[in-house]
Design a protein around this motif. Structure first.
Motif, PDB file in Angstrom:
ATOM      1  N   SER A 171       0.871  -1.187   0.000  1.00 22.71           N
ATOM      2  CA  SER A 171       0.000   0.000   0.000  1.00 22.71           C
ATOM      3  C   SER A 171       0.898   1.223   0.000  1.00 22.71           C
ATOM      4  O   SER A 171       1.624   1.431  -0.976  1.00 22.71           O
ATOM      5  CB  SER A 171      -1.045  -0.032   1.124  1.00 22.71           C
ATOM      6  N   ASP A 172       0.878   2.024   1.080  1.00 27.13           N
ATOM      7  CA  ASP A 172       1.614   3.284   1.010  1.00 27.13           C
ATOM      8  C   ASP A 172       2.834   3.349   1.928  1.00 27.13           C
ATOM      9  O   ASP A 172       3.325   4.422   2.242  1.00 27.13           O
ATOM     10  CB  ASP A 172       0.671   4.474   1.268  1.00 27.13           C
ATOM     11  N   GLY A 173       3.349   2.178   2.356  1.00 31.13           N
ATOM     12  CA  GLY A 173       4.634   2.148   3.057  1.00 31.13           C
ATOM     13  C   GLY A 173       5.769   2.232   2.040  1.00 31.13           C
ATOM     14  O   GLY A 173       5.537   2.063   0.840  1.00 31.13           O
ATOM     15  N   THR A 174       6.980   2.466   2.526  1.00 31.83           N
ATOM     16  CA  THR A 174       8.116   2.545   1.591  1.00 31.83           C
ATOM     17  C   THR A 174       9.076   1.362   1.724  1.00 31.83           C
ATOM     18  O   THR A 174      10.019   1.250   0.954  1.00 31.83           O
ATOM     19  CB  THR A 174       8.905   3.861   1.769  1.00 31.83           C
ATOM     20  N   ASP A 175       8.866   0.474   2.694  1.00 34.29           N
ATOM     21  CA  ASP A 175       9.669  -0.753   2.804  1.00 34.29           C
ATOM     22  C   ASP A 175       8.929  -1.898   2.118  1.00 34.29           C
ATOM     23  O   ASP A 175       7.704  -2.027   2.272  1.00 34.29           O
ATOM     24  CB  ASP A 175       9.867  -1.156   4.275  1.00 34.29           C
ATOM     25  N   HIS A 234       8.033  19.871  -6.368  1.00 34.41           N
ATOM     26  CA  HIS A 234       7.033  20.831  -5.892  1.00 34.41           C
ATOM     27  C   HIS A 234       7.068  20.962  -4.367  1.00 34.41           C
ATOM     28  O   HIS A 234       6.750  22.006  -3.818  1.00 34.41           O
ATOM     29  CB  HIS A 234       5.622  20.397  -6.301  1.00 34.41           C
ATOM     30  N   VAL A 235       7.390  19.868  -3.678  1.00 33.82           N
ATOM     31  CA  VAL A 235       7.498  19.862  -2.211  1.00 33.82           C
ATOM     32  C   VAL A 235       8.707  19.021  -1.826  1.00 33.82           C
ATOM     33  O   VAL A 235       9.235  18.259  -2.645  1.00 33.82           O
ATOM     34  CB  VAL A 235       6.240  19.260  -1.518  1.00 33.82           C
ATOM     35  N   ALA A 236       9.108  19.137  -0.549  1.00 37.31           N
ATOM     36  CA  ALA A 236      10.311  18.435  -0.105  1.00 37.31           C
ATOM     37  C   ALA A 236      10.008  17.069   0.500  1.00 37.31           C
ATOM     38  O   ALA A 236      10.889  16.218   0.581  1.00 37.31           O
ATOM     39  CB  ALA A 236      11.065  19.293   0.907  1.00 37.31           C
ATOM     40  N   SER A 237       8.767  16.847   0.963  1.00 39.80           N
ATOM     41  CA  SER A 237       8.463  15.604   1.677  1.00 39.80           C
ATOM     42  C   SER A 237       6.978  15.292   1.603  1.00 39.80           C
ATOM     43  O   SER A 237       6.166  16.159   1.276  1.00 39.80           O
ATOM     44  CB  SER A 237       8.858  15.747   3.148  1.00 39.80           C
ATOM     45  N   THR A 275       9.974   5.430   5.203  1.00 36.16           N
ATOM     46  CA  THR A 275      10.431   6.826   5.199  1.00 36.16           C
ATOM     47  C   THR A 275       9.276   7.801   4.963  1.00 36.16           C
ATOM     48  O   THR A 275       9.478   9.013   4.966  1.00 36.16           O
ATOM     49  CB  THR A 275      11.486   7.055   4.100  1.00 36.16           C
ATOM     50  N   GLY A 276       8.047   7.271   4.759  1.00 37.87           N
ATOM     51  CA  GLY A 276       6.913   8.131   4.446  1.00 37.87           C
ATOM     52  C   GLY A 276       6.379   8.910   5.634  1.00 37.87           C
ATOM     53  O   GLY A 276       5.665   9.889   5.469  1.00 37.87           O
ATOM     54  N   LYS A 277       6.680   8.483   6.844  1.00 36.09           N
ATOM     55  CA  LYS A 277       6.222   9.167   8.053  1.00 36.09           C
ATOM     56  C   LYS A 277       7.350   9.092   9.067  1.00 36.09           C
ATOM     57  O   LYS A 277       8.174   8.189   9.016  1.00 36.09           O
ATOM     58  CB  LYS A 277       4.975   8.468   8.620  1.00 36.09           C
ATOM     59  N   PRO A 278       7.360  10.018  10.023  1.00 31.25           N
ATOM     60  CA  PRO A 278       8.518  10.055  10.939  1.00 31.25           C
ATOM     61  C   PRO A 278       8.605   8.887  11.919  1.00 31.25           C
ATOM     62  O   PRO A 278       9.694   8.534  12.354  1.00 31.25           O
ATOM     63  CB  PRO A 278       8.324  11.378  11.701  1.00 31.25           C
ATOM     64  N   ASP A 320       4.376  11.554  -3.188  1.00 29.14           N
ATOM     65  CA  ASP A 320       5.688  11.151  -3.708  1.00 29.14           C
ATOM     66  C   ASP A 320       5.924  11.746  -5.103  1.00 29.14           C
ATOM     67  O   ASP A 320       7.049  12.127  -5.439  1.00 29.14           O
ATOM     68  CB  ASP A 320       5.790   9.627  -3.771  1.00 29.14           C
ATOM     69  N   ALA A 321       4.863  11.798  -5.922  1.00 28.48           N
ATOM     70  CA  ALA A 321       5.004  12.392  -7.259  1.00 28.48           C
ATOM     71  C   ALA A 321       5.292  13.886  -7.149  1.00 28.48           C
ATOM     72  O   ALA A 321       6.092  14.439  -7.916  1.00 28.48           O
ATOM     73  CB  ALA A 321       3.734  12.140  -8.079  1.00 28.48           C
TER      74      ALA A 321
END
Ligand code: AMP
Ligand code: ZN
Ligand code: FE
Ligand code: FE
Length: 281
Positions: free
Chosen positions: A12-16, A145-148, A252-255, A138-139
């Motif tokens: 889904s929307d995790g990065t690992d 357009h944004v940093a994070s 890395t998508g959330k702190p 992410d796009a």
């Protein structure tokens, strides 16, 4: 015992990836991990194999998108039958709603002067069957357009943000009934977090327990203050339901880090007992 009952992968929307997540779980000494990707079961074959390799106990989970009075509410489902046709049909409907709203969201972003194409979002989502706002974020990051992700949500994508577009969600009461219909245990995710705190009052939580058999709710979650945690812990005890603690790790998508909140072993034992009861029916 170190038990974390809420985490996400690239399904889904995790990065690992599932393999990376389970390797991390082992390296930080987790004994039990629930992997709870949004509105899909596609992570399960991958996380089962990875958990067996790493020697980490896996609790099979999924985070179902629901709503109450127009507010987004997330419901964690554990130990359910992943072939239940009614639940599968509803999950497919939610995923279709995720894809449907994308063009409208992209039109709003273009109007706001931060254009990204559907192809760019889909490239970020990869093979994930659940396309979400984090992939749009992410796009936006990839375009500069944004940093994070965090900045993308703060400026554009949050529920009260200028690029927000609602999508289809079942009512939370329907969601709880669907999870129970599939033999699962239903635990509200972050009830007093960003989006749901205004509608999930203490009396509504009690009603969901008494009238729909809600099994519990997250108490220790990064979106809850210490005061909220204390009140939710007291409420879970008073209602006789599970009060869980979880990281809601997204890579890395959330702190927040994996294992930053944990569930008490006795609460986990009761959760497993509830799953076993429905398995025996
Ligand atoms: P969606 O599934 O498209 O409705 O997007 C909601 C998801 O975005 C949530 O499940 C979170 O994983 C993520 N999310 C929500 N708010 C934020 C935020 N401020 N920063 C990063 N991710 C967020
Ligand atoms: Zn998520
Ligand atoms: Fe959530
Ligand atoms: Fe989550």
């Amino acid at each position: 015992m170190r038990i974390d009952l809420h985490s996400h992968t690239t399904v889904s929307d995790g990065t690992d990836t599932p393999a990376e997540l389970l390797a991390l779980a082992r390296s930080i000494g987790l004994d039990v991990l629930a992997v709870t990707d949004h509105d899909t079961f596609e992570h399960l074959p991958h996380v089962r194999a990875a958990a067996a390799r790493e020697g980490v106990e896996l609790l099979e989970g999924m985070e179902l998108s629901c709503e109450l009075e127009g507010h987004s509410i997330h419901l964690l489902a554990y130990g359910m039958d992943t072939e239940d046709p009614t639940l599968l049909a509803e999950m497919a409907r939610i995923r279709a709603g995720r894809a449907d709203r994308l063009p409208r969201m992209l039109a709003k972003l273009a109007e706001l002067g931060v254009p990204v194409s559907a192809a760019e979002v889909l490239a970020q989502a990869g093979t994930a069957p659940s396309i979400g706002r984090p992939h749009v974020a992410d796009a936006l990051v990839a375009r500069g357009h944004v940093a994070s992700r965090t900045e993308a949500f703060q400026r554009f994508l949050a529920d009260d943000g200028p690029a927000y577009v609602a999508r289809y969600n079942p009512d939370i009461r329907t969601g709880i009934d669907l999870v129970h219909g599939a033999g699962g245990v239903a635990v509200l995710a972050h009830p007093w977090g960003r989006t749901s705190s205004t509608v999930l009052t203490e009396s509504v939580l009690a009603e969901l327990v008494h009238q729909h058999g809600l099994d519990g709710f997250e108490v220790d979650h990064e979106e809850h203050s210490l005061e909220q945690r204390a009140r939710l812990r007291t409420l879970a005890t008073a209602l006789g339901v599970l009060g869980t603690g979880s990281s809601d790790y997204h890579g890395t998508g959330k702190p927040q880090q994996l294992g930053c909140n944990l569930t008490h072993p006795e609460v986990y034992a009761e959760l497993c007992r509830r799953i076993a009861v429905t398995d025996g029916e």
